[in-house]
Design a protein around this motif. Structure first.
Motif, PDB file in Angstrom:
ATOM      1  N   THR A   3      -3.613  -4.190   4.632  1.00 33.00           N
ATOM      2  CA  THR A   3      -3.621  -4.472   3.201  1.00 33.00           C
ATOM      3  C   THR A   3      -3.050  -5.858   2.918  1.00 33.00           C
ATOM      4  O   THR A   3      -1.978  -6.210   3.426  1.00 33.00           O
ATOM      5  N   ALA A   4      -3.743  -6.630   2.089  1.00 30.13           N
ATOM      6  CA  ALA A   4      -3.241  -7.940   1.675  1.00 30.13           C
ATOM      7  C   ALA A   4      -2.002  -7.758   0.808  1.00 30.13           C
ATOM      8  O   ALA A   4      -1.955  -6.875  -0.059  1.00 30.13           O
ATOM      9  N   GLN A   5      -0.996  -8.586   1.018  1.00 30.75           N
ATOM     10  CA  GLN A   5       0.268  -8.456   0.313  1.00 30.75           C
ATOM     11  C   GLN A   5       0.315  -9.399  -0.889  1.00 30.75           C
ATOM     12  O   GLN A   5      -0.211 -10.527  -0.832  1.00 30.75           O
ATOM     13  N   PRO A   6       0.930  -8.963  -1.985  1.00 23.99           N
ATOM     14  CA  PRO A   6       1.028  -9.825  -3.168  1.00 23.99           C
ATOM     15  C   PRO A   6       1.962 -10.996  -2.904  1.00 23.99           C
ATOM     16  O   PRO A   6       2.801 -10.935  -2.005  1.00 23.99           O
TER      17      PRO A   6
ATOM     18  N   LEU B 254       4.444 -12.354   6.077  1.00 21.62           N
ATOM     19  CA  LEU B 254       3.098 -11.916   6.421  1.00 21.62           C
ATOM     20  C   LEU B 254       2.254 -11.738   5.154  1.00 21.62           C
ATOM     21  O   LEU B 254       2.701 -11.157   4.169  1.00 21.62           O
ATOM     22  N   GLU B 255       1.027 -12.211   5.197  1.00 24.83           N
ATOM     23  CA  GLU B 255       0.128 -12.079   4.047  1.00 24.83           C
ATOM     24  C   GLU B 255      -0.677 -10.793   4.085  1.00 24.83           C
ATOM     25  O   GLU B 255      -1.273 -10.397   3.086  1.00 24.83           O
ATOM     26  N   ALA B 256      -0.705 -10.122   5.262  1.00 27.63           N
ATOM     27  CA  ALA B 256      -1.398  -8.833   5.392  1.00 27.63           C
ATOM     28  C   ALA B 256      -0.567  -7.921   6.279  1.00 27.63           C
ATOM     29  O   ALA B 256       0.101  -8.374   7.209  1.00 27.63           O
ATOM     30  N   CYS B 257      -0.590  -6.633   5.973  1.00 24.41           N
ATOM     31  CA  CYS B 257       0.189  -5.660   6.747  1.00 24.41           C
ATOM     32  C   CYS B 257      -0.488  -5.424   8.097  1.00 24.41           C
ATOM     33  O   CYS B 257      -1.684  -5.091   8.146  1.00 24.41           O
TER      34      CYS B 257
ATOM     35  N   GLU C 219       0.851  -1.192   0.000  1.00 23.63           N
ATOM     36  CA  GLU C 219       0.000   0.000   0.000  1.00 23.63           C
ATOM     37  C   GLU C 219       0.890   1.247   0.000  1.00 23.63           C
ATOM     38  O   GLU C 219       1.682   1.464   0.930  1.00 23.63           O
ATOM     39  N   GLU C 220       0.774   2.082  -1.054  1.00 28.37           N
ATOM     40  CA  GLU C 220       1.650   3.243  -1.201  1.00 28.37           C
ATOM     41  C   GLU C 220       1.530   4.225  -0.043  1.00 28.37           C
ATOM     42  O   GLU C 220       2.484   4.894   0.319  1.00 28.37           O
ATOM     43  N   ARG C 221       0.346   4.336   0.543  1.00 27.04           N
ATOM     44  CA  ARG C 221       0.152   5.286   1.641  1.00 27.04           C
ATOM     45  C   ARG C 221       0.693   4.747   2.958  1.00 27.04           C
ATOM     46  O   ARG C 221       0.790   5.487   3.935  1.00 27.04           O
ATOM     47  N   CYS C 222       1.048   3.474   2.997  1.00 27.45           N
ATOM     48  CA  CYS C 222       1.570   2.859   4.224  1.00 27.45           C
ATOM     49  C   CYS C 222       3.091   2.730   4.138  1.00 27.45           C
ATOM     50  O   CYS C 222       3.822   3.404   4.852  1.00 27.45           O
ATOM     51  N   GLN C 223       3.556   1.860   3.254  1.00 28.80           N
ATOM     52  CA  GLN C 223       4.983   1.674   2.986  1.00 28.80           C
ATOM     53  C   GLN C 223       5.805   1.242   4.211  1.00 28.80           C
ATOM     54  O   GLN C 223       7.013   1.408   4.250  1.00 28.80           O
ATOM     55  N   HIS C 224       5.155   0.699   5.248  1.00 30.31           N
ATOM     56  CA  HIS C 224       5.903   0.186   6.399  1.00 30.31           C
ATOM     57  C   HIS C 224       6.656  -1.089   5.998  1.00 30.31           C
ATOM     58  O   HIS C 224       6.217  -1.843   5.140  1.00 30.31           O
ATOM     59  N   TRP C 225       7.789  -1.309   6.669  1.00 30.91           N
ATOM     60  CA  TRP C 225       8.508  -2.571   6.486  1.00 30.91           C
ATOM     61  C   TRP C 225       7.889  -3.605   7.404  1.00 30.91           C
ATOM     62  O   TRP C 225       7.710  -3.378   8.607  1.00 30.91           O
TER      63      TRP C 225
END
Length: 399
Positions: free
Chosen positions: A112-115, A104-107, A93-99
């Motif tokens: 946000t679900a991760q690709p 993890l499948e979701a942030c 998610e561009e508005r999040c960008q946390h490491w």
């Protein structure tokens, strides 16, 4: 009474001496008392709390037991354990960008679900399965102990300390040879050409290599005997004072003529008009139009490029001397090996550096103009280095 007046200083000194000795004796006695009390196990000078402190429970002393318990599994969610560093990826998610942890499948920050991992292929025999997307196939990462297939950071490490990331070395040599097994990552003598790390940071007007400072003449002398003072830039870029005569050749230019002139100007410091040298010399060079230089004039011809050899770390940035079209540049790697390049085709945004092998032109590299950026910390986004390899070589390099 008279004796007291005459010796009052001695009486005061005596009183102070007695006080000092008494104080010393008191503290020695006190320290001996403390030592004795401590040896008896008695607590002294401690005020009891209003209520007794609660006892520690057994669970609070069982951390080690918990850590080694077979019921506890470390690293399932993040790809690491207590002894091996975790793998990370950046939230999609561009508005999040946390490491976040790699697996993890979701942030956990934004939900946000991760690709799925990049370049993943269901065929385990496929050499190009790259689970962590660091540019190095899993089969290669399984071969070396300093690599892991689920940790992207090791692609941005430099195992052999030659200034090139592991992923850079693997990708460059795999492009030349599909059977490359990653051996270059452990050998500082083998790496991509240093020109792939050349960065153009600025292009500016080039100050002409000869500047006239003044002309000295003696009345009645012929022009041939006039002394011409010049500031001349040598091949190393240093400015040196030269004293020349009419007809002499300086930096390939012959002094064809000289005119002694002076001009009046208003000097604000002394608030009066003064004279200054405004002499002119004419320079000639075969194939070029004659050039006239006036004393004190800053004349510009062509452009000059400022380069750095950038290994993505502030401690590994080498600032090179300014270069001009046709100049040669020698670059030295961490193993002491030297590569030589000839600079050409300088524009506002790029230049061409052609590698010289035994004095003959070889590979040509396009060096683009960029801003200096330092490699971020380990949990910040690594910069996009793909352009360092994709299309930068205008022809296959020779090694």
């Amino acid at each position: 009474m008279q004796a007291l007046k005459n010796n009052y200083e001695k009486f005061i000194l005596g009183i102070l001496l007695v006080a000092f000795v008494g104080s010393g004796a008191y503290w020695i006695s006190y320290l001996q008392h403390v030592k004795h009390v401590a040896s008896q196990g008695t607590i002294i000078d401690i005020t009891a709390p209003d209520k007794p402190l609660p006892s520690f429970s057994d669970a609070e002393f069982q951390a080690l037991t918990y850590l080694v318990s077979p019921d506890v599994t470390w690293g399932d969610a993040d790809g690491g354990n207590l002894f091996i560093g975790r793998g990370y990826k950046q939230c999609a998610e561009e508005r999040c960008q946390h490491w976040i942890a790699f697996k993890l499948e979701a942030c956990p920050w934004c939900g946000t679900a991760q690709p799925p991992p990049k370049d993943t292929d269901p065929d385990p025999e496929n050499d190009f399965v790259d689970t962590d997307g660091d540019g190095i196939p899993d089969t290669i990462e399984e071969k070396y102990p300093f690599l892991r297939a689920d940790r992207i950071q090791d692609g941005w490490a430099d195992e052999d300390g030659d200034g090139f990331f592991n992923r850079e070395e693997f990708k460059y040599f795999r492009t030349l040879d599909e059977t490359h097994d990653g051996g270059s990552m452990t050998d500082a003598n083998i790496h991509p050409p240093l020109a792939t790390h050349l960065r153009l940071i600025d292009v500016d007007r080039d100050l002409f290599s000869i500047r006239l400072t003044k002309v000295v003449m003696v009345k009645g002398q012929d022009k041939q005997d006039w002394e011409i003072h010049l500031a001349v830039r040598d091949d190393m870029g240093k400015i040196r004072t030269r004293f020349a005569k009419l007809g002499q050749v300086i930096n390939g230019y012959r002094i064809a003529d000289v005119e002694k002139k002076e001009e009046r100007y208003y000097n604000k410091a002394v608030k009066d008009y003064m004279l200054r040298d405004a002499s002119v010399i004419t320079l000639e060079k075969e194939g070029e139009d004659p050039m006239r230089l006036t004393s004190g004039e800053m004349k510009y011809t062509g452009v000059v490029a400022k380069l750095v050899l950038d290994h993505y770390s502030p401690q590994k940035v080498q600032v090179l001397r300014p270069v001009r079209d046709g100049d040669t540049v020698s670059l030295t790697d961490s193993a002491g090996q030297t590569e030589t390049y000839r600079v050409s085709s300088i524009t506002d945004q790029s230049l061409t550096a052609t590698r010289l092998i035994n004095g003959q032109p070889g590979t040509a590299f396009l060096v683009g103009k960029i801003k200096r950026t330092d490699i971020p910390a380990s949990l910040q986004s690594p910069p996009d280095m793909e352009s360092a390899f994709d299309g930068i070589g205008m022809e296959p390099p020779n090694f």
